[in-house]
Design a protein around this motif. Structure first.
Motif, mmCIF file in Angstrom:
data_model
loop_
_atom_site.group_PDB
_atom_site.id
_atom_site.type_symbol
_atom_site.label_atom_id
_atom_site.label_comp_id
_atom_site.label_asym_id
_atom_site.label_seq_id
_atom_site.Cartn_x
_atom_site.Cartn_y
_atom_site.Cartn_z
ATOM 1 N N ARG A 391 0.774 -1.219 0.090
ATOM 2 C CA ARG A 391 -0.121 -0.051 -0.084
ATOM 3 C C ARG A 391 0.928 1.333 -0.127
ATOM 4 N N TRP A 392 1.922 1.061 0.786
ATOM 5 C CA TRP A 392 2.805 2.239 0.808
ATOM 6 C C TRP A 392 3.891 2.255 -0.153
ATOM 7 N N HIS A 393 4.105 3.534 -0.716
ATOM 8 C CA HIS A 393 5.247 3.504 -1.890
ATOM 9 C C HIS A 393 6.418 4.804 -1.459
ATOM 10 N N LEU A 394 7.592 4.446 -1.646
ATOM 11 C CA LEU A 394 8.458 5.542 -1.457
ATOM 12 C C LEU A 394 8.594 6.354 -2.942
ATOM 13 N N VAL A 395 8.400 7.614 -2.635
ATOM 14 C CA VAL A 395 8.522 8.813 -3.623
ATOM 15 C C VAL A 395 9.928 9.117 -4.123
ATOM 16 N N SER A 396 10.457 9.662 -2.922
ATOM 17 C CA SER A 396 11.654 10.194 -2.866
ATOM 18 C C SER A 396 12.531 10.154 -1.496
ATOM 19 N N PHE A 397 13.836 10.452 -1.417
ATOM 20 C CA PHE A 397 14.344 10.543 -0.002
ATOM 21 C C PHE A 397 15.590 11.251 -0.138
ATOM 22 N N GLN A 398 16.040 11.926 0.898
ATOM 23 C CA GLN A 398 17.076 12.723 0.993
ATOM 24 C C GLN A 398 17.775 12.735 2.258
ATOM 25 N N THR A 399 19.055 12.254 2.338
ATOM 26 C CA THR A 399 19.610 12.386 3.920
ATOM 27 C C THR A 399 20.789 12.859 3.859
ATOM 28 N N SER A 400 21.234 13.654 5.109
ATOM 29 C CA SER A 400 22.386 14.359 5.417
ATOM 30 C C SER A 400 22.885 13.788 6.635
ATOM 31 N N ALA A 401 24.322 13.662 6.511
ATOM 32 C CA ALA A 401 24.958 12.844 7.726
ATOM 33 C C ALA A 401 26.516 13.399 7.560
ATOM 34 N N GLY A 402 27.177 13.158 8.568
ATOM 35 C CA GLY A 402 28.557 13.699 8.709
ATOM 36 C C GLY A 402 29.028 13.777 9.923
ATOM 37 N N SER A 403 30.300 13.969 10.256
ATOM 38 C CA SER A 403 30.831 13.778 11.780
ATOM 39 C C SER A 403 30.406 14.874 12.469
#
Ligand SMILES: [Zn+2]
Length: 517
Positions: A391-403
Motif C-alpha cells: 500500500r505504501w510507496h517511497l516517492v523520494s528520499f534525501q539524507t544528510s549526515a557527517g561527523s
C-alpha cells in the motif's frame, strides 16, 4: 536394473514455516508452492489447517491451484476437529493426502497426553479411519518415534496400516537419532511389522545434532522410500533435513543407494534462492549444494585440476543444481533480446509487464554498474516479484549526515493513490533517520530486530542487499531491498517490512497453534 523411486515430501510450508523468523503470508506460500511444483516435489505439506483461519485458507488455496502435479497434504493431530479441518481445506484438491500424527514415546504419553498405550493405539486407529473416509492416501506419524519403545512402535505402526495408513512416517521429532541408530529403527520395523509391505516407510529428521540428512540417507538404506525435508533445511530449532542435500546425495551416489528421485535438480538453486528471499532466512556461503561457495574453486591447485578434468575435484556439475554463480553476463549495451534469453536461462517465467519492469531496472543498474552478473539479475527479478501487495510507496528520499552534523532524513511517501506525504526526522545515523521518518509518515511503530547488509555480486560498485527483521505485536516480519546505494536499499527493505505489518493489521491474524512433529 531400474532404480526404486524415493518420494520427496516437502514440508517447507509447514515445518519450515514454523521456525522463528520464517513465517509466510498466503501470497508468499503460493509463490513458494509454485516453485515446489516446478521442482517436481511429489508431496507438498501445505500447512496445519486447524492452526488459524489464515493457515486453513492457505492450504485451501494451494489445494485449489497446485494439486494437479504434486499431491497436497494437510497435517492434523489425532483429533476429530483437526481432521475435519484438514478435510475441509483439501476439499477441492485433485491429488490429496491427510497426515495424522500422535505422540507415542513414554515421555509424551505420560507428560503431554496422559494416555496409556492402549488408549494411544485406539486413538491412532480411530483417526486413520476418520481420515480414510475422505481419501485413500493417508500418512500416519507416531510423534517422537525415535524415543518410543521399539515393541510399542511396531504395534502402533501395524495397527495404523491395518486401519488404512498408506505411508508410515517415523519422525525423529527432537533430533536425537544418529545414522546407525535410525537405520536400526527402520530395519526393526521392516522385520517386525507384519503388514509393513502395504505402506511406504518415511523418514522425518531434525538437525539438532547436525545429522538430519545423514539420518535420512540411513533410513533410505534401511528401506524407507519417502524422505521429508525442507528447502535450505529450514524448520523448528536447528531445522529439518535439507531437500537439496538429500536429493543431490541420492543422485550423486545412485551407484551406492540404487534409488532415484524425480526432482528437476536444475531448479534447486533458484528454489533455494526464492525461499531465502521470501523468508528472509539467509543461506550461509559454505552451505552444501546451494551456498555461494559450493561450486567456487579459489585455490590455484584446484583450479588447475578442474580446468584439465572436472571430475578431479568436482563430484557434481554446477549446472545440474541450476547454480547461478558470479559469471559475468551482460553490460550496458546488451539488448533486450539477450536480457530476455538470460532471464529464461535463469529459470524465471515472467509476465510481459514484470519483464519490462525488470528490463528497465537492468538498464538503470547498467548505468551505475559496469558489469552485471547473474546474481544481480536474479536480485532484480526477485525484488519485482515480491508478492505482498504494497500500500505504501517511497516517492523520494534525501539524507544528510557527517561527523559534525545531526543525521537527518527527508522522505516523500504515498499510500495507494492518496496525496504524497512529506516529513523529516533525525536519527543516530542516516539509515536510522530514514526508518524514523517512515514510521512518522505511516503511523506504524515497529521494533527493528535485525539489520544485515551484504553485496549481491563483486566489485566496488556491487549491488547492496539489505535485509531487516522487525517485530510488531509479537510477530516478526522481514523485508529486503537492493540498490547500489545502501541507504536506499535499507529504505526499501524497511518499507517492505512495514507493508507486511500493514497488510497483517488489515486482515488481523489471531495467534496460532504450532504442532511439534
Ligand atoms: Zn518436524
Amino acid at each position: 536394473m531400474s532404480q526404486e523411486k524415493i518420494v520427496i515430501f516437502d514440508t517447507t510450508l509447514r515445518d519450515g514455516e514454523q521456525s522463528p523468523g520464517c513465517s509466510m503470508n498466503t501470497a508468499e506460500k503460493l509463490e513458494v508452492c509454485r516453485a515446489l511444483v516446478d521442482l517436481g516435489v511429489d508431496v507438498i505439506e501445505a500447512g496445519f489447517p486447524i492452526a488459524s483461519p489464515g493457515d486453513f485458507d492457505a492450504v485451501r488455496q494451494i489445494a485449489e491451484r497446485f494439486s494437479d502435479r504434486s499431491t497436497i497434504c494437510a497435517l492434523a493431530r489425532s483429533r476429530e476437529d483437526d481432521i475435519e479441518k484438514a478435510i475441509g481445506a483439501l476439499q477441492s484438491a485433485r491429488k490429496r493426502r491427510i497426515h495424522v500424527f500422535l505422540a507415542t514415546s513414554a515421555i509424551h504419553r505420560e507428560f503431554k497426553l496422559k494416555m496409556d498405550k492402549k488408549q494411544i493405539v485406539e486413538r491412532a486407529v480411530a483417526s486413520v479411519r476418520q481420515a480414510k473416509d475422505f481419501c485413500d492416501d493417508i500418512e500416519f506419524s507416531p510423534e517422537d518415534a525415535v524415543r518410543t519403545e521399539l515393541d510399542f512402535l511396531c504395534e502402533v505402526v501395524e495397527r495404523a496400516i491395518e486401519a488404512g495408513a498408506t505411508t508410515v512416517n517415523i519422525p525423529d521429532t527432537v533430533g536425537y537419532a544418529t545414522p546407525s541408530h535410525y537405520f536400526k529403527v527402520i530395519s526393526h520395523l521392516k522385520q517386525h511389522v507384519s503388514n509393513i509391505d502395504r505402506a511406504v516407510i518415511s523418514a522425518h529428521c531434525h538437525d539438532d545434532l547436525g545429522l538430519a540428512v545423514a539420518n535420512s540417507l540411513a533410513a533410505v538404506e534401511a528401506g524407507a522410500r519417502q524422505v521429508e525435508c525442507t528447502i535450505n533445511g529450514i524448520g523448528e530449532r536447528a531445522g529439518n533435513a535439507a531437500l537439496e542435500e538429500v536429493v543431490m546425495a541420492i543422485r550423486t551416489r545412485g551407484d551406492y543407494y540404487n534409488v532415484s528421485t524425480t526432482i528437476n535438480t536444475q531448479r534447486l538453486y533458484p528454489t533455494s534462492h526464492l525461499v531465502s528471499s521470501i523468508t528472509g532466512m539467509k543461506v550461509q556461503r559454505n552451505k552444501a549444494i546451494v551456498g555461494q561457495n559450493a561450486f567456487a574453486h579459489e585455490a590455484g591447485i584446484h583450479q588447475h585440476g578442474v580446468l584439465q578434468e572436472r571430475s578431479t575435484y568436482e563430484i557434481m556439475n554446477a549446472e545440474d543444481v541450476g547454480y547461478v554463480g558470479e559469471n559475468l553476463v551482460l553490460g550496458k549495451h546488451s539488448g533486450r533480446h539477450a536480457f530476455r534469453d538470460r532471464v529464461t536461462q535463469l529459470g524465471f517465467e515472467l509476465s510481459e509487464e514484470v519483464m519490462q519492469q525488470v528490463f528497465d531496472d537492468f538498464i538503470q543498474l547498467a548505468d551505475k554498474k559496469k558489469e552485471i552478473y547473474d546474481a544481480d539479475i536474479t536480485a532484480l527479478i526477485e525484488s519485482r516479484i515480491d508478492v505482498t501487495p504494497d500500500r505504501w510507496h517511497l516517492v523520494s528520499f534525501q539524507t544528510s549526515a557527517g561527523s559534525s552534523s545531526i543525521p537527518t532524513a527527508t522522505l516523500e511517501m504515498q499510500c495507494e493513490e492518496e496525496p504524497v506525504l512529506c516529513d523529516a526526522a533525525t536519527g543516530d545515523g542516516p539509515i536510522d533517520a530514514v526508518f524514523r521518518t517512515m514510521e512518522r509518515i505511516t503511523g506504524m511503530s515497529v521494533r527493528l530486530e535485525d539489520f544485515d547488509v551484504q553485496s549481491v555480486s563483486r566489485g566496488k560498485d556491487a549491488l547492496g542487499e539489505v535485509r531487516v527483521i522487525v517485530s510488531h505485536q509479537n510477530r516478526e516480519y522481514h523485508g529486503k531491498g537492493i540498490s547500489t546505494d545502501i541507504i536506499e536499499a535499507a529504505a526499501r527493505a524497511y518499507l517492505q517490512a512495514l507493508n507486511k505489518v500493514d497488510a497483517d493489521r488489515n486482515g488481523a491474524s489471531p495467534p496460532r497453534v504450532s504442532p511439534q512433529l
